[in-house]
Design a protein around this motif. Structure first.
Motif, mmCIF file in Angstrom:
data_model
loop_
_atom_site.group_PDB
_atom_site.id
_atom_site.type_symbol
_atom_site.label_atom_id
_atom_site.label_comp_id
_atom_site.label_asym_id
_atom_site.label_seq_id
_atom_site.Cartn_x
_atom_site.Cartn_y
_atom_site.Cartn_z
ATOM 1 N N LEU A 1 -9.080 83.133 -99.535
ATOM 2 C CA LEU A 1 -8.736 81.731 -99.277
ATOM 3 C C LEU A 1 -9.265 81.289 -97.910
ATOM 4 O O LEU A 1 -9.790 80.186 -97.772
ATOM 5 C CB LEU A 1 -7.220 81.517 -99.362
ATOM 6 N N ALA A 2 -9.144 82.167 -96.908
ATOM 7 C CA ALA A 2 -9.633 81.839 -95.566
ATOM 8 C C ALA A 2 -11.127 81.530 -95.591
ATOM 9 O O ALA A 2 -11.614 80.689 -94.837
ATOM 10 C CB ALA A 2 -9.342 82.985 -94.598
ATOM 11 N N ALA A 3 -11.845 82.198 -96.503
ATOM 12 C CA ALA A 3 -13.284 81.974 -96.640
ATOM 13 C C ALA A 3 -13.579 80.764 -97.525
ATOM 14 O O ALA A 3 -14.742 80.462 -97.806
ATOM 15 C CB ALA A 3 -13.951 83.223 -97.210
ATOM 16 N N GLY A 4 -12.520 80.082 -97.994
ATOM 17 C CA GLY A 4 -12.713 78.901 -98.828
ATOM 18 C C GLY A 4 -12.989 79.230 -100.280
ATOM 19 O O GLY A 4 -13.589 78.431 -101.002
ATOM 20 N N VAL A 5 -12.549 80.422 -100.720
ATOM 21 C CA VAL A 5 -12.837 80.901 -102.069
ATOM 22 C C VAL A 5 -11.571 80.878 -102.934
ATOM 23 O O VAL A 5 -10.553 81.453 -102.544
ATOM 24 C CB VAL A 5 -13.397 82.345 -102.016
ATOM 25 N N PRO A 6 -11.625 80.226 -104.111
ATOM 26 C CA PRO A 6 -10.460 80.230 -105.000
ATOM 27 C C PRO A 6 -10.207 81.631 -105.589
ATOM 28 O O PRO A 6 -11.136 82.418 -105.749
ATOM 29 C CB PRO A 6 -10.841 79.241 -106.105
ATOM 30 N N VAL A 7 -8.937 81.910 -105.889
ATOM 31 C CA VAL A 7 -8.519 83.250 -106.314
ATOM 32 C C VAL A 7 -8.041 83.247 -107.766
ATOM 33 O O VAL A 7 -7.260 82.382 -108.165
ATOM 34 C CB VAL A 7 -7.374 83.753 -105.400
ATOM 35 N N VAL A 8 -8.512 84.236 -108.529
ATOM 36 C CA VAL A 8 -7.961 84.518 -109.855
ATOM 37 C C VAL A 8 -6.994 85.679 -109.652
ATOM 38 O O VAL A 8 -7.402 86.753 -109.212
ATOM 39 C CB VAL A 8 -9.066 84.947 -110.859
ATOM 40 N N VAL B 1 -6.430 80.309 -109.902
ATOM 41 C CA VAL B 1 -5.845 80.342 -111.241
ATOM 42 C C VAL B 1 -4.985 81.587 -111.389
ATOM 43 O O VAL B 1 -5.424 82.697 -111.080
ATOM 44 C CB VAL B 1 -6.954 80.334 -112.324
ATOM 45 N N LEU B 2 -3.747 81.384 -111.850
ATOM 46 C CA LEU B 2 -2.860 82.520 -112.114
ATOM 47 C C LEU B 2 -3.018 82.956 -113.573
ATOM 48 O O LEU B 2 -3.018 82.126 -114.485
ATOM 49 C CB LEU B 2 -1.404 82.150 -111.819
ATOM 50 N N VAL B 3 -3.165 84.253 -113.766
ATOM 51 C CA VAL B 3 -3.339 84.839 -115.090
ATOM 52 C C VAL B 3 -1.967 85.294 -115.593
ATOM 53 O O VAL B 3 -1.301 86.073 -114.911
ATOM 54 C CB VAL B 3 -4.290 86.058 -115.022
ATOM 55 N N PRO B 4 -1.536 84.809 -116.773
ATOM 56 C CA PRO B 4 -0.184 85.139 -117.248
ATOM 57 C C PRO B 4 0.043 86.620 -117.513
ATOM 58 O O PRO B 4 1.107 87.140 -117.215
ATOM 59 C CB PRO B 4 -0.033 84.333 -118.534
ATOM 60 N N GLU B 5 -0.974 87.310 -118.068
ATOM 61 C CA GLU B 5 -0.801 88.751 -118.277
ATOM 62 C C GLU B 5 -2.129 89.451 -118.047
ATOM 63 O O GLU B 5 -3.189 88.827 -118.164
ATOM 64 C CB GLU B 5 -0.247 89.051 -119.671
ATOM 65 N N PRO B 6 -2.071 90.749 -117.714
ATOM 66 C CA PRO B 6 -3.307 91.459 -117.393
ATOM 67 C C PRO B 6 -4.085 91.846 -118.649
ATOM 68 O O PRO B 6 -3.973 92.962 -119.135
ATOM 69 C CB PRO B 6 -2.818 92.689 -116.636
ATOM 70 N N GLY B 7 -4.868 90.914 -119.172
ATOM 71 C CA GLY B 7 -5.690 91.193 -120.347
ATOM 72 C C GLY B 7 -7.086 90.647 -120.162
ATOM 73 O O GLY B 7 -7.310 89.722 -119.372
ATOM 74 N N VAL B 8 -8.042 91.209 -120.890
ATOM 75 C CA VAL B 8 -9.443 90.822 -120.764
ATOM 76 C C VAL B 8 -9.656 89.334 -121.039
ATOM 77 O O VAL B 8 -10.302 88.633 -120.263
ATOM 78 C CB VAL B 8 -10.328 91.693 -121.693
ATOM 79 N N SER B 9 -9.097 88.826 -122.139
ATOM 80 C CA SER B 9 -9.358 87.414 -122.477
ATOM 81 C C SER B 9 -8.691 86.463 -121.492
ATOM 82 O O SER B 9 -9.245 85.416 -121.159
ATOM 83 C CB SER B 9 -8.939 87.104 -123.911
ATOM 84 N N ALA B 10 -7.506 86.833 -120.996
ATOM 85 C CA ALA B 10 -6.812 85.992 -120.007
ATOM 86 C C ALA B 10 -7.616 85.932 -118.704
ATOM 87 O O ALA B 10 -7.775 84.863 -118.106
ATOM 88 C CB ALA B 10 -5.406 86.536 -119.739
ATOM 89 N N ILE B 11 -8.159 87.061 -118.277
ATOM 90 C CA ILE B 11 -8.966 87.108 -117.054
ATOM 91 C C ILE B 11 -10.243 86.290 -117.251
ATOM 92 O O ILE B 11 -10.631 85.489 -116.406
ATOM 93 C CB ILE B 11 -9.306 88.563 -116.653
ATOM 94 N N ARG B 12 -10.876 86.470 -118.409
ATOM 95 C CA ARG B 12 -12.109 85.746 -118.730
ATOM 96 C C ARG B 12 -11.870 84.234 -118.685
ATOM 97 O O ARG B 12 -12.663 83.486 -118.111
ATOM 98 C CB ARG B 12 -12.580 86.173 -120.119
ATOM 99 N N GLY B 13 -10.788 83.789 -119.281
ATOM 100 C CA GLY B 13 -10.454 82.361 -119.282
ATOM 101 C C GLY B 13 -10.225 81.826 -117.879
ATOM 102 O O GLY B 13 -10.654 80.721 -117.543
ATOM 103 N N ALA B 14 -9.559 82.630 -117.046
ATOM 104 C CA ALA B 14 -9.286 82.220 -115.664
ATOM 105 C C ALA B 14 -10.581 82.126 -114.864
ATOM 106 O O ALA B 14 -10.767 81.200 -114.069
ATOM 107 C CB ALA B 14 -8.315 83.201 -115.008
#
Length: 176
Positions: free
Chosen positions: A97-104, A122-135
């Motif tokens: 964030l300090a570098a101005g970069v959004p966080v997944v 973006v907050l990922v609801p659960e640790p899964g491949v498709s959820a991370i990909r969407g984020a």
């Protein structure tokens, strides 16, 4: 502000930094990028390194520990930062964030205090491949205000933390 709009859905370079250990879930992040047009640079060492290296897709680069100035350069080039392990705090999210970069980030642990969904990343609801990909796609296609992200990081500075603790303690003492 210094808004850095990215072309809608244009490929970006994402960053993951940490020890290559199971609870940080580096293998999920690798799999999430397997079918994406975005690139991922992973920085870290640990017991999972050999296994990860055997199945890295072409768009994922795994580097060992690197000098601080090199890491700063990678933060500066990143379209987004990934942190899907569950931790109490997670200083790397604040650095991004300090570098101005959004966080997944995984919607758990310290990430809930640091990342406001849609504002800081973006907050990922659960640790899964498709959820991370969407984020990742949400971050890549969004427009993020680097100055606002950087200001958010300053809320977690040691000085700020210390002064907030003093306030809490003095209020607690006063009401005692």
């Amino acid at each position: 502000g210094d808004l850095r709009p990215r072309p809608q859905g244009g490929p970006g370079r994402f960053l993951w930094v940490g020890r290559l250990v199971p609870y940080k879930r580096p293998e999920l992040v690798v799999e999430a990028f397997r079918d994406l047009s975005h690139r991922l640079t992973m920085v870290g060492i640990g017991p999972m390194e050999r296994a990860l290296r055997t199945r890295l897709p072409d768009n994922v680069e795994l580097r060992g520990w690197i000098p601080r100035h090199e890491l700063a350069r990678l933060y500066g080039e990143a379209a987004g930062f990934l942190h899907v392990g569950e931790e109490d705090f997670g200083i790397s999210m604040v650095e991004a964030l300090a570098a101005g970069v959004p966080v997944v980030a995984l919607d758990a642990g310290g990430a809930r205090d640091i990342v406001r969904d849609g504002l800081d990343g973006v907050l990922v609801p659960e640790p899964g491949v498709s959820a991370i990909r969407g984020a990742v796609e949400r971050v890549a296609s969004g427009s993020w205000d680097a100055a606002a992200l950087s200001a958010r990081a300053r809320e977690f500075s040691p000085e700020r933390f210390t002064s907030r603790m003093r306030e809490v303690i003095s209020r607690t003492m006063a009401s005692g």
